[in-house]
Design an enzyme around this catalytic site. Sequence first.
Site, PDB file in Angstrom:
ATOM      1  N   HIS A 182      67.304 -90.498 -25.181  1.00 50.80           N
ATOM      2  CA  HIS A 182      68.531 -91.143 -25.648  1.00 50.80           C
ATOM      3  C   HIS A 182      68.333 -92.643 -25.693  1.00 50.80           C
ATOM      4  O   HIS A 182      67.606 -93.194 -24.873  1.00 50.80           O
ATOM      5  CB  HIS A 182      69.709 -90.802 -24.717  1.00 50.80           C
ATOM      6  CG  HIS A 182      71.028 -91.020 -25.378  1.00 50.80           C
ATOM      7  ND1 HIS A 182      71.677 -92.238 -25.369  1.00 50.80           N
ATOM      8  CD2 HIS A 182      71.808 -90.178 -26.092  1.00 50.80           C
ATOM      9  CE1 HIS A 182      72.801 -92.126 -26.051  1.00 50.80           C
ATOM     10  NE2 HIS A 182      72.919 -90.900 -26.503  1.00 50.80           N
ATOM     11  N   GLU A 227      72.737 -82.849 -26.990  1.00 53.64           N
ATOM     12  CA  GLU A 227      72.420 -81.764 -27.925  1.00 53.64           C
ATOM     13  C   GLU A 227      71.733 -80.583 -27.253  1.00 53.64           C
ATOM     14  O   GLU A 227      71.815 -79.460 -27.744  1.00 53.64           O
ATOM     15  CB  GLU A 227      71.528 -82.288 -29.064  1.00 53.64           C
ATOM     16  CG  GLU A 227      72.008 -83.546 -29.752  1.00 53.64           C
ATOM     17  CD  GLU A 227      73.312 -83.347 -30.497  1.00 53.64           C
ATOM     18  OE1 GLU A 227      74.041 -82.391 -30.194  1.00 53.64           O
ATOM     19  OE2 GLU A 227      73.602 -84.171 -31.373  1.00 53.64           O
TER      20      GLU A 227
HETATM   21  N1  COA Z   1      60.240 -86.126 -27.720  1.00 53.19           N
HETATM   22  C1  COA Z   1      59.036 -86.723 -27.726  1.00 53.19           C
HETATM   23  N2  COA Z   1      58.874 -88.045 -27.703  1.00 53.19           N
HETATM   24  C2  COA Z   1      59.981 -88.803 -27.675  1.00 53.19           C
HETATM   25  C3  COA Z   1      61.260 -88.251 -27.657  1.00 53.19           C
HETATM   26  C4  COA Z   1      61.374 -86.859 -27.681  1.00 53.19           C
HETATM   27  N3  COA Z   1      62.574 -86.259 -27.683  1.00 53.19           N
HETATM   28  N4  COA Z   1      62.167 -89.243 -27.629  1.00 53.19           N
HETATM   29  C5  COA Z   1      61.464 -90.394 -27.640  1.00 53.19           C
HETATM   30  N5  COA Z   1      60.149 -90.121 -27.661  1.00 53.19           N
HETATM   31  C6  COA Z   1      59.042 -91.091 -27.664  1.00 53.19           C
HETATM   32  C7  COA Z   1      58.946 -91.764 -29.020  1.00 53.19           C
HETATM   33  O1  COA Z   1      58.105 -91.047 -29.906  1.00 53.19           O
HETATM   34  C8  COA Z   1      58.359 -93.098 -28.646  1.00 53.19           C
HETATM   35  O2  COA Z   1      56.995 -92.943 -28.447  1.00 53.19           O
HETATM   36  P1  COA Z   1      55.926 -93.905 -29.181  1.00 53.19           P
HETATM   37  O3  COA Z   1      56.281 -95.279 -28.705  1.00 53.19           O
HETATM   38  O4  COA Z   1      54.604 -93.399 -28.704  1.00 53.19           O
HETATM   39  O5  COA Z   1      56.168 -93.728 -30.645  1.00 53.19           O
HETATM   40  C9  COA Z   1      58.957 -93.377 -27.268  1.00 53.19           C
HETATM   41  O6  COA Z   1      59.354 -92.112 -26.735  1.00 53.19           O
HETATM   42  C10 COA Z   1      60.175 -94.271 -27.322  1.00 53.19           C
HETATM   43  O7  COA Z   1      61.133 -93.654 -28.161  1.00 53.19           O
HETATM   44  P2  COA Z   1      62.085 -94.422 -29.156  1.00 53.19           P
HETATM   45  O8  COA Z   1      61.905 -93.879 -30.529  1.00 53.19           O
HETATM   46  O9  COA Z   1      61.936 -95.893 -28.981  1.00 53.19           O
HETATM   47  O10 COA Z   1      63.471 -94.027 -28.581  1.00 53.19           O
HETATM   48  P3  COA Z   1      64.852 -94.277 -29.273  1.00 53.19           P
HETATM   49  O11 COA Z   1      65.740 -94.882 -28.282  1.00 53.19           O
HETATM   50  O12 COA Z   1      64.709 -95.000 -30.559  1.00 53.19           O
HETATM   51  O13 COA Z   1      65.265 -92.808 -29.653  1.00 53.19           O
HETATM   52  C11 COA Z   1      66.231 -90.709 -29.758  1.00 53.19           C
HETATM   53  C12 COA Z   1      66.283 -92.079 -29.089  1.00 53.19           C
HETATM   54  C13 COA Z   1      67.431 -89.904 -29.325  1.00 53.19           C
HETATM   55  C14 COA Z   1      66.300 -90.896 -31.272  1.00 53.19           C
HETATM   56  C15 COA Z   1      64.921 -90.005 -29.365  1.00 53.19           C
HETATM   57  O14 COA Z   1      64.844 -89.860 -27.978  1.00 53.19           O
HETATM   58  C16 COA Z   1      64.759 -88.670 -30.070  1.00 53.19           C
HETATM   59  O15 COA Z   1      64.254 -88.638 -31.182  1.00 53.19           O
HETATM   60  N6  COA Z   1      65.162 -87.545 -29.428  1.00 53.19           N
HETATM   61  C17 COA Z   1      65.046 -86.255 -30.071  1.00 53.19           C
HETATM   62  C18 COA Z   1      66.169 -86.040 -31.055  1.00 53.19           C
HETATM   63  C19 COA Z   1      67.500 -85.810 -30.360  1.00 53.19           C
HETATM   64  O16 COA Z   1      67.598 -85.075 -29.402  1.00 53.19           O
HETATM   65  N7  COA Z   1      68.529 -86.430 -30.920  1.00 53.19           N
HETATM   66  C20 COA Z   1      69.863 -86.333 -30.381  1.00 53.19           C
HETATM   67  C21 COA Z   1      70.257 -87.612 -29.725  1.00 53.19           C
HETATM   68  S1  COA Z   1      71.822 -87.478 -28.908  1.00 53.19           S
END
Ligand code: COA
Length: 363
Positions: free
Chosen positions: A250, A308
């Site tokens: 998140h 989710e």
């Molecule tokens: N599975 C695997 N890796 C994940 C991850 C996940 N669910 N969530 C984050 N990461 C990784 C990213 O790939 C990134 O790695 P990298 O630097 O090697 O590329 C690192 O963790 C940091 O993530 P980041 O993209 O900066 O986090 P964010 O704050 O932008 O993203 C979400 C938040 C929710 C978009 C992200 O955690 C995600 O994609 N989750 C899965 C989708 C989901 O459940 N969405 C519903 C949200 S309520």
Amino acid sequence: MVESTVIKSGLDGVVVAETGISEVEGQRGRLIIKGFDAEDLGFSHTFEETCALLWSSKEDGAELTKLFGQARVEAYEMSKDILPALLREHPMDSLRTATSLLTSGTQVDSKEYARITAAIGVFAANFSRMSRKLKPIAPDPKLTHAADFLRMITDETPSKAEIAGMDTYLTTVSDHGMNASTFTARVVASTESDNVSCIVAAIGALKGPLHGGAPGPVLDMLNEIGSPENAEKWIATQLDNRKRIMGMGHRIYTVRDPRAAIFEKAIRKLEEAGLKASRLPLARAVESTAERLLAERHPEKPLKANVEFYTAVLLDSLKLPSNIFSSTFAVGRAAGWFAHIAEQRALGRLIRPASKYTGAYPR
Ligand code: COA
């Protein structure tokens, strides 16, 4: 030319508004909606009562329940002959297109918000039916929104426990700070565009798998994993292939999303009322394996279960097909979208950030 060169491409940590609607405490793992702890709200308010609260409406929950009932019937009568032609492969495409059939002005009016929010439930439920080759069904205006939504989708009279579970879901997801779809709705409202345009844009933002599109894939993941002993290998393979684990991570929470626990509690209540064989034990096992493997690979960023993950288990326990999970999220989140649209209109300030040009200049 923009003077500041500090670029926050995901707007991380950027505060864009003051709001009296909800507060997301990311490190503490607490969600406050209109002065209520989300768990208290989720187990004490129906969806219509939550709308009354969010919209600061003159009408109370009971009056909104009547307005919602009438509005569901009107939405059905207006759309029933058109809906089959609007069915698309992705349920959120169908929902977005059907919602755009509605028209509205820029009024801040809870009756108007009820009319549009109610219609979203009718469209979502009937698209779910049509995708399963079932005929559209008329709403029952005597029921609450949660009860009628379940009835229209499942073709069954929902039990009291199921209606309560649905109310808990819709109420808990009704608002969540400046999330992507809410921000989208506010951006559109800030241009003084109409209410329906704000909501249609918000549905588009919610569709994405990084926002509201995750719970369907979470259920797919649980089904593919099948039993706890398969979780380690399945998740490790996904991560090796640089795929994200849906329902984990998140932007704001560094601890487990508090809504996960609310939904777990709602599932336990359904079990106490007779629900058999929920996916809860499997979900718990997959969650703990995913959390451990993600911590190994991303020690820099805590990645825990988000809303989710347990949305998938709760909505599955309520017998909703997985392709309607995102649309169901929209049914609940519409309440918060309208609260923010009203707040943005009161602020009356166009949202228009800047960018730093990196292209060529004329010689
Ligand atoms: N599975 C695997 N890796 C994940 C991850 C996940 N669910 N969530 C984050 N990461 C990784 C990213 O790939 C990134 O790695 P990298 O630097 O090697 O590329 C690192 O963790 C940091 O993530 P980041 O993209 O900066 O986090 P964010 O704050 O932008 O993203 C979400 C938040 C929710 C978009 C992200 O955690 C995600 O994609 N989750 C899965 C989708 C989901 O459940 N969405 C519903 C949200 S309520």
